[in-house]
Design an enzyme around this catalytic site. Structure first.
Site, PDB file in Angstrom:
ATOM      1  N   TYR A 296       3.706  12.656  -3.700  1.00 41.41           N
ATOM      2  CA  TYR A 296       2.362  13.039  -3.238  1.00 41.41           C
ATOM      3  C   TYR A 296       1.741  14.147  -4.101  1.00 41.41           C
ATOM      4  O   TYR A 296       0.944  14.940  -3.615  1.00 41.41           O
ATOM      5  CB  TYR A 296       2.427  13.507  -1.770  1.00 41.41           C
ATOM      6  CG  TYR A 296       2.856  12.417  -0.812  1.00 41.41           C
ATOM      7  CD1 TYR A 296       1.965  11.437  -0.400  1.00 41.41           C
ATOM      8  CD2 TYR A 296       4.155  12.354  -0.324  1.00 41.41           C
ATOM      9  CE1 TYR A 296       2.342  10.433   0.473  1.00 41.41           C
ATOM     10  CE2 TYR A 296       4.556  11.351   0.549  1.00 41.41           C
ATOM     11  CZ  TYR A 296       3.644  10.394   0.949  1.00 41.41           C
ATOM     12  OH  TYR A 296       4.025   9.396   1.816  1.00 41.41           O
TER      13      TYR A 296
ATOM     14  N   THR B 220       0.134   5.459  -0.142  1.00 44.75           N
ATOM     15  CA  THR B 220      -0.720   6.648  -0.254  1.00 44.75           C
ATOM     16  C   THR B 220      -0.108   7.568  -1.296  1.00 44.75           C
ATOM     17  O   THR B 220       1.055   7.959  -1.168  1.00 44.75           O
ATOM     18  CB  THR B 220      -0.796   7.349   1.121  1.00 44.75           C
ATOM     19  OG1 THR B 220      -1.510   6.494   2.009  1.00 44.75           O
ATOM     20  CG2 THR B 220      -1.504   8.687   1.031  1.00 44.75           C
TER      21      THR B 220
ATOM     22  N   TYR C 195      -2.196   5.305  12.575  1.00 43.03           N
ATOM     23  CA  TYR C 195      -3.564   5.587  12.107  1.00 43.03           C
ATOM     24  C   TYR C 195      -4.556   5.003  13.122  1.00 43.03           C
ATOM     25  O   TYR C 195      -4.156   4.510  14.181  1.00 43.03           O
ATOM     26  CB  TYR C 195      -3.734   5.084  10.666  1.00 43.03           C
ATOM     27  CG  TYR C 195      -2.885   5.934   9.734  1.00 43.03           C
ATOM     28  CD1 TYR C 195      -3.321   7.196   9.332  1.00 43.03           C
ATOM     29  CD2 TYR C 195      -1.609   5.532   9.352  1.00 43.03           C
ATOM     30  CE1 TYR C 195      -2.514   8.020   8.542  1.00 43.03           C
ATOM     31  CE2 TYR C 195      -0.798   6.355   8.573  1.00 43.03           C
ATOM     32  CZ  TYR C 195      -1.259   7.604   8.173  1.00 43.03           C
ATOM     33  OH  TYR C 195      -0.468   8.430   7.414  1.00 43.03           O
TER      34      TYR C 195
ATOM     35  N   PRO D 201       0.826  -1.215   0.000  1.00 44.30           N
ATOM     36  CA  PRO D 201       0.000   0.000   0.000  1.00 44.30           C
ATOM     37  C   PRO D 201       0.861   1.265   0.000  1.00 44.30           C
ATOM     38  O   PRO D 201       1.797   1.376   0.797  1.00 44.30           O
ATOM     39  CB  PRO D 201      -0.762  -0.089   1.330  1.00 44.30           C
ATOM     40  CG  PRO D 201      -0.576  -1.475   1.821  1.00 44.30           C
ATOM     41  CD  PRO D 201       0.685  -1.990   1.242  1.00 44.30           C
TER      42      PRO D 201
END
Ligand code: PHB
Length: 396
Positions: free
Chosen positions: A359, A33, A181, A31
Site C-alpha cells: 500500500y 487496492t 464495503y 481487483p
C-alpha cells in the site's frame, strides 16, 4: 485441499467464454487496492504499465482495483474514482494498454460507505455514511444512515459509472458487494439495522445490490456486468447471521430478475482480507462455496479467489469444482509476478511478494519493479526479435 494436479497441463489452460470475452486460460488478475492514484483519486501514469504487464499473456482477464462510482465514495486516500474527465482519460490509457496486449479489462466499481476515512470525508465536506448509524470497530466516528435520496442517487451512480467505463473502452464492470464495503453494509444484518424497505429482512437487505445490478444491466447489458461476493468474510464486521439464507435468496433473485451476468466472483473463507492482510480473526474456515455454486448452477462462469497457489488452483478447477465453469484469481502472486500465467504454464518459480510495499501510496516500489522471468523475456525476444521493449530495463 489435496492437490494432485499438475498446473502446467491442467484445465487452468483450457480457454473459456466469459460474457463477450474469449479468455485463453482461467487465471484471473483480480481487483487489488494499491493506493497508486494521485491525491485527486486519479490514476498515476505509471499504473498503465502495471496493468499492461499483468495482461502480458493474450486472453487474460484483468480486473481493476475497486473504483468509486461518485466523488462521495472516494473515501480513502489515493484510491481511484471513475467520474471526472481527468479520471476517465487516465483510465482510458490503462484500458487501451491492456487491450494492446490482447487481453480483456473489467473495472471493479464500488461505494465505500463507512469504510471511508471519517477524517478525509470531514476535510472534503462530505457525509460519512452507511446503511445504518452503526460504527465500525476501532473507528471513532458514527456514520449517518443513508436517506432514500442517497440510496436512489447511489444506484444511479453505479449505472452512470458503468456507462462511462464502456464508453472508455472497458469490457465490463464488476460490482463490489463484498468485504464490508457499501453494498455489503446493506447485505449484512450486523451493519444494516434499517426498518424501511432497505433493511429488516433477508429480502430487504438484498434490495440495494439487486437494484444496483438491475440498473447496471439496463445501462450496459448483462454480459458486461459481474458481481463479487464474500459470503464468509468478517472484514469490517459485515458478517451475516444466516449466510446460506442471505446468499441463496440473492442468487435466486439474480437468476430470475436479470439475464446471465458475465461472471460471478466469489471469495473463499480463506480469502477474508481481515485475516489475510490485516491479521484479524479467521472465521468460517473450512466452509466452502459449494452451496452458491450449486444454486448458480453454471448460469455463467464463476471466479474463485482466496489464498490460492498454482497447485490448489489446478485442483480447484479440475477436481473440487469440476462440475462448474470456474476460473481462479491470484492477487498477491499476480502482483509479484507480472508474467504469472507464463510462469505457471512453464513451471517457473514465482517471485515472492513483499507485503510492506503493498500500500505504498503513489510509489512504483513494490508495484512496477517485480521482474518478468528470464524465460518470458527470452520467449518475447524469440517471438518479436526486432521489436523494442517499451520497458527496456526488463521490468516490463
Ligand atoms: C483493502 O483496501 O484492503 C481492500 C479493498 C477491497 C477489498 C478487500 C480489501 O475487496
Amino acid at each position: 485441499m489435496a492437490p494432485t494436479v499438475n498446473p502446467a497441463s491442467s484445465r487452468l489452460f483450457e480457454p473459456i467464454q466469459v460474457g463477450r470475452m474469449k479468455l485463453s486460460h482461467r487465471i484471473v488478475f483480480p481487483p487489488l487496492t494499491r493506493n497508486r492514484n494521485d491525491d485527486d483519486h486519479t490514476p498515476l501514469p505509471f499504473m498503465a504499465r502495471y496493468y499492461a504487464d499483468r495482461a502480458s499473456t493474450p486472453g487474460t482477464l484483468v480486473i481493476s482495483e475497486a473504483t468509486a462510482v461518485s466523488h462521495l465514495e472516494e473515501g480513502q486516500d489515493n484510491t481511484p474514482g471513475f467520474v471526472s474527465d481527468r479520471q476517465i482519460v487516465a483510465w482510458k490509457t490503462i484500458i487501451d494498454a491492456v487491450h494492446e496486449k490482447g487481453s480483456y479489462y473489467f473495472q471493479q466499481v464500488w461505494g465505500m460507505g463507512r469504510a471511508s476515512y471519517p477524517e478525509l470525508m470531514r476535510r472534503k465536506g462530505l457525509k460519512y455514511r452507511s446503511s445504518s448509524a452503526v460504527p465500525m470497530e476501532g473507528v471513532d466516528a458514527v456514520p449517518e444512515e443513508m436517506t432514500e435520496e442517497d440510496i436512489v442517487e447511489t444506484i444511479q451512480s453505479f449505472a452512470d459509472t458503468a456507462k462511462r467505463v464502456i464508453a472508455a473502452g472497458g469490457d465490463g464492470v464488476e460490482v463490489h458487494c463484498a468485504h464490508g464495503y457499501l453494498l455489503d453494509q446493506f447485505l449484512s444484518d450486523a451493519v444494516n439495522k434499517r426498518t424501511d424497505k432497505w433493511g429488516g429482512s433477508t429480502e430487504n437487505r438484498a434490495r440495494l445490490v439487486l437494484e444496483v445490478i438491475k440498473a447496471v444491466v439496463d445501462a450496459v447489458g448483462a454480459d458486461r456486468v459481474a458481481l463479487r461476493l464474500s459470503p464468509y468474510a468478517a472484514f469490517q464486521q459485515a458478517e451475516k447471521g444466516d449466510i446460506h439464507g442471505q446468499y441463496l435468496y440473492l442468487i435466486a433473485q439474480l437468476k430470475t430478475t436479470v439475464p446471465p451476468l458475465a461472471y460471478l466472483s466469489l471469495v473463499e473463507a480463506t480469502g477474508d482480507p481481515g485475516a489475510l492482510i490485516f491479521g484479524g480473526k479467521a472465521v468460517n474456515q473450512g466452509k466452502t462455496l459449494d452451496f452458491i455454486l450449486e444454486a448458480w448452477d453454471n448460469r455463467s462462469p464463476v471466479i474463485v479467489a482466496g489464498g490460492y497457489h498454482p497447485e490448489t488452483a489446478a485442483w480447484a478447477v479440475e477436481k473440487r469444482y469440476n462440475k462448474w465453469n470456474t476460473l481462479v484469481a491470484f492477487g498477491r502472486h499476480f502482483l509479484a509476478n507480472p508474467d504469472l500465467v507464463f510462469r505457471i504454464r512453464h513451471k517457473i518459480e514465482l517471485n515472492k511478494y513483499n507485503r510492506p510495499t503493498f500500500y505504498l501510496a503513489k510509489n512504483e516500489i513494490g508495484y512496477n519493479d517485480y521482474p518478468f522471468s528470464k524465460e518470458y523475456l527470452a520467449a518475447q525476444q524469440r517471438q518479436f526479435p526486432s521489436s523494442l521493449s517499451c520497458f527496456p530495463e526488463g521490468g516490463g
